[in-house]
Design an enzyme around this catalytic site. Structure first.
Site, PDB file in Angstrom:
ATOM      1  N   HIS A 160      -3.194   9.636 -11.482  1.00 50.16           N
ATOM      2  CA  HIS A 160      -2.227   9.078 -10.531  1.00 50.16           C
ATOM      3  C   HIS A 160      -1.632   7.781 -11.096  1.00 50.16           C
ATOM      4  O   HIS A 160      -2.324   7.011 -11.771  1.00 50.16           O
ATOM      5  CB  HIS A 160      -2.903   8.809  -9.178  1.00 50.16           C
ATOM      6  CG  HIS A 160      -1.917   8.450  -8.118  1.00 50.16           C
ATOM      7  ND1 HIS A 160      -1.467   7.165  -7.946  1.00 50.16           N
ATOM      8  CD2 HIS A 160      -1.251   9.216  -7.219  1.00 50.16           C
ATOM      9  CE1 HIS A 160      -0.569   7.157  -6.964  1.00 50.16           C
ATOM     10  NE2 HIS A 160      -0.431   8.389  -6.498  1.00 50.16           N
ATOM     11  N   GLY A 213       1.559  10.495   0.188  1.00 53.80           N
ATOM     12  CA  GLY A 213       0.743   9.294   0.366  1.00 53.80           C
ATOM     13  C   GLY A 213       0.854   8.767   1.785  1.00 53.80           C
ATOM     14  O   GLY A 213       0.237   9.300   2.717  1.00 53.80           O
ATOM     15  N   GLU A 244       5.608  13.240 -10.226  1.00 53.32           N
ATOM     16  CA  GLU A 244       5.595  12.058  -9.355  1.00 53.32           C
ATOM     17  C   GLU A 244       6.047  10.827 -10.139  1.00 53.32           C
ATOM     18  O   GLU A 244       5.230  10.108 -10.723  1.00 53.32           O
ATOM     19  CB  GLU A 244       4.199  11.838  -8.763  1.00 53.32           C
ATOM     20  CG  GLU A 244       4.211  10.721  -7.732  1.00 53.32           C
ATOM     21  CD  GLU A 244       2.941  10.662  -6.901  1.00 53.32           C
ATOM     22  OE1 GLU A 244       2.995  11.113  -5.750  1.00 53.32           O
ATOM     23  OE2 GLU A 244       1.922  10.191  -7.400  1.00 53.32           O
ATOM     24  N   ASN A 304      -2.822  12.272  -0.091  1.00 52.16           N
ATOM     25  CA  ASN A 304      -3.506  11.249  -0.885  1.00 52.16           C
ATOM     26  C   ASN A 304      -3.608  10.000  -0.014  1.00 52.16           C
ATOM     27  O   ASN A 304      -2.648   9.251   0.132  1.00 52.16           O
ATOM     28  CB  ASN A 304      -2.688  10.966  -2.157  1.00 52.16           C
ATOM     29  CG  ASN A 304      -3.278   9.836  -2.977  1.00 52.16           C
ATOM     30  OD1 ASN A 304      -4.416   9.415  -2.743  1.00 52.16           O
ATOM     31  ND2 ASN A 304      -2.523   9.336  -3.941  1.00 52.16           N
ATOM     32  N   TRP A 305      -4.781   9.808   0.576  1.00 55.16           N
ATOM     33  CA  TRP A 305      -4.953   8.689   1.515  1.00 55.16           C
ATOM     34  C   TRP A 305      -5.145   7.342   0.807  1.00 55.16           C
ATOM     35  O   TRP A 305      -5.176   6.309   1.455  1.00 55.16           O
ATOM     36  CB  TRP A 305      -6.152   8.964   2.438  1.00 55.16           C
ATOM     37  CG  TRP A 305      -5.864   9.991   3.488  1.00 55.16           C
ATOM     38  CD1 TRP A 305      -4.692  10.690   3.676  1.00 55.16           C
ATOM     39  CD2 TRP A 305      -6.759  10.443   4.518  1.00 55.16           C
ATOM     40  NE1 TRP A 305      -4.810  11.537   4.745  1.00 55.16           N
ATOM     41  CE2 TRP A 305      -6.063  11.407   5.284  1.00 55.16           C
ATOM     42  CE3 TRP A 305      -8.080  10.130   4.861  1.00 55.16           C
ATOM     43  CZ2 TRP A 305      -6.647  12.056   6.376  1.00 55.16           C
ATOM     44  CZ3 TRP A 305      -8.659  10.770   5.936  1.00 55.16           C
ATOM     45  CH2 TRP A 305      -7.953  11.725   6.689  1.00 55.16           C
ATOM     46  N   LYS A 306      -5.326   7.388  -0.491  1.00 54.16           N
ATOM     47  CA  LYS A 306      -5.560   6.144  -1.258  1.00 54.16           C
ATOM     48  C   LYS A 306      -6.734   5.381  -0.620  1.00 54.16           C
ATOM     49  O   LYS A 306      -7.672   6.026  -0.168  1.00 54.16           O
ATOM     50  CB  LYS A 306      -4.273   5.331  -1.346  1.00 54.16           C
ATOM     51  CG  LYS A 306      -3.104   6.226  -1.806  1.00 54.16           C
ATOM     52  CD  LYS A 306      -1.854   5.500  -2.130  1.00 54.16           C
ATOM     53  CE  LYS A 306      -0.810   6.517  -2.601  1.00 54.16           C
ATOM     54  NZ  LYS A 306       0.424   5.914  -3.041  1.00 54.16           N
TER      55      LYS A 306
HETATM   56  P1  PGA Z   1       3.885   8.044  -1.082  1.00 52.26           P
HETATM   57  O1  PGA Z   1       2.682   8.187  -2.126  1.00 52.26           O
HETATM   58  O2  PGA Z   1       4.058   9.393  -0.431  1.00 52.26           O
HETATM   59  O3  PGA Z   1       3.473   6.974  -0.145  1.00 52.26           O
HETATM   60  O4  PGA Z   1       5.103   7.699  -1.883  1.00 52.26           O
HETATM   61  C1  PGA Z   1       2.572   9.315  -2.936  1.00 52.26           C
HETATM   62  C2  PGA Z   1       1.476   9.105  -3.951  1.00 52.26           C
HETATM   63  O5  PGA Z   1       1.339   7.986  -4.464  1.00 52.26           O
HETATM   64  O6  PGA Z   1       0.736  10.051  -4.275  1.00 52.26           O
END
Ligand code: PGA
Length: 252
Positions: free
Chosen positions: A95, A228, A166, A10-12
């Protein structure tokens, strides 16, 4: 039922340029044919999907969000029928950053999941987003979100959905973040399977990186990870994949 592990990036809203995004993708694309026991899904910003659709062969593409309607007056949204031509086979739905930062509700996630199934896009449904929740509250939270987001979905459709446990407190960028320990992740994942049945995949998400991936990969019940920050470094992401591959090979 044999299930391949699923490692989702998940590259956001990163990286900042298409050329950097392409660089990361191509490194993974080059290594992905070495994967036997797992699949990699890259979820870049939506604007990169048209270009990415030309580059992918071995990795799969996902969207970070999707509207439930096919077209209409929905400013800023992308529809399932717009995503499909760009080889988008997955969509992250519900999410924590969309729920807590942008007001997405269980009811919105529910209509998105139903729309994704209708359009043959695999929903990756996140469970566990609540502000300031305690570790001991997580079962209650997950059960409530599962019921609300799966409303109207037939039991025999649940295996088509990917779930992610999550908890917001485990996401690397949240305040006082702390990744869940493997035993807690395993317990909650088994709890989700009680509702969702044994055949779907349930992943763990929250600060997974190359240093702690084994903590999760060691449990056969954890079907993969939603990653992420670490997924923006192709070497780090690849090490996570290798950890899940290695543990699966040990188990045969
Ligand atoms: P993170 O993000 O691995 O940086 O904790 C995970 C996500 O928000 O899907």
């Amino acid at each position: 039922m044999y299930k391949k592990k699923l490692i989702v990036a998940n590259w956001k809203m990163n990286p900042q340029t298409l050329s950097e995004a392409r660089r990361i993708l191509m490194i993974l694309e080059h290594r992905a044919p070495l994967m036997n026991k797992s699949e990699a899904v890259i979820c870049p910003p939506a604007l990169y999907l048209p270009a990415f659709s030309h580059y992918v062969h071995s990795v799969k593409l996902g969207a970070q969000n999707m509207h439930w309607e096919e077209a209409g007056a929905f400013t800023g949204e992308s529809s399932p029928t717009m995503l499909k031509p760009f080889n988008v086979n997955f969509a992250i739905l519900g999410h924590s950053e969309r729920r807590l930062g942008l007001g997405e509700t269980d009811q919105m996630v529910n209509v998105k999941v139903r729309s994704a199934l209708r359009h043959k896009i695999i929903p990756i449904v996140c469970l566990g987003a609540v502000a300031k929740a305690k570790k001991t509250d997580m079962k209650k939270i997950v059960a409530k979100q599962f019921r609300a987001t799966m409303k109207g979905i037939e039991k025999n459709e649940l295996h088509k959905i990917v779930f992610v446990y999550e908890p917001t407190w485990a996401i690397s960028t949240s305040l006082h973040s702390k990744p869940a320990d493997g035993e807690h992740a395993r317990e909650l994942i088994m709890y989700i399977h009680k509702f969702a049945g044994p055949n779907c995949r349930v992943l763990y998400g929250g600060t997974v990186n190359k240093h702690n991936a084994r903590e999760y990969a060691q449990y056969s019940e954890i079907d993969g990870a939603l990653v992420g920050a670490a997924s923006l470094d192709p070497n780090n992401f690849w090490e996570i994949i290798k950890e899940f591959e290695r543990e699966s090979i040990h188990r045969g």
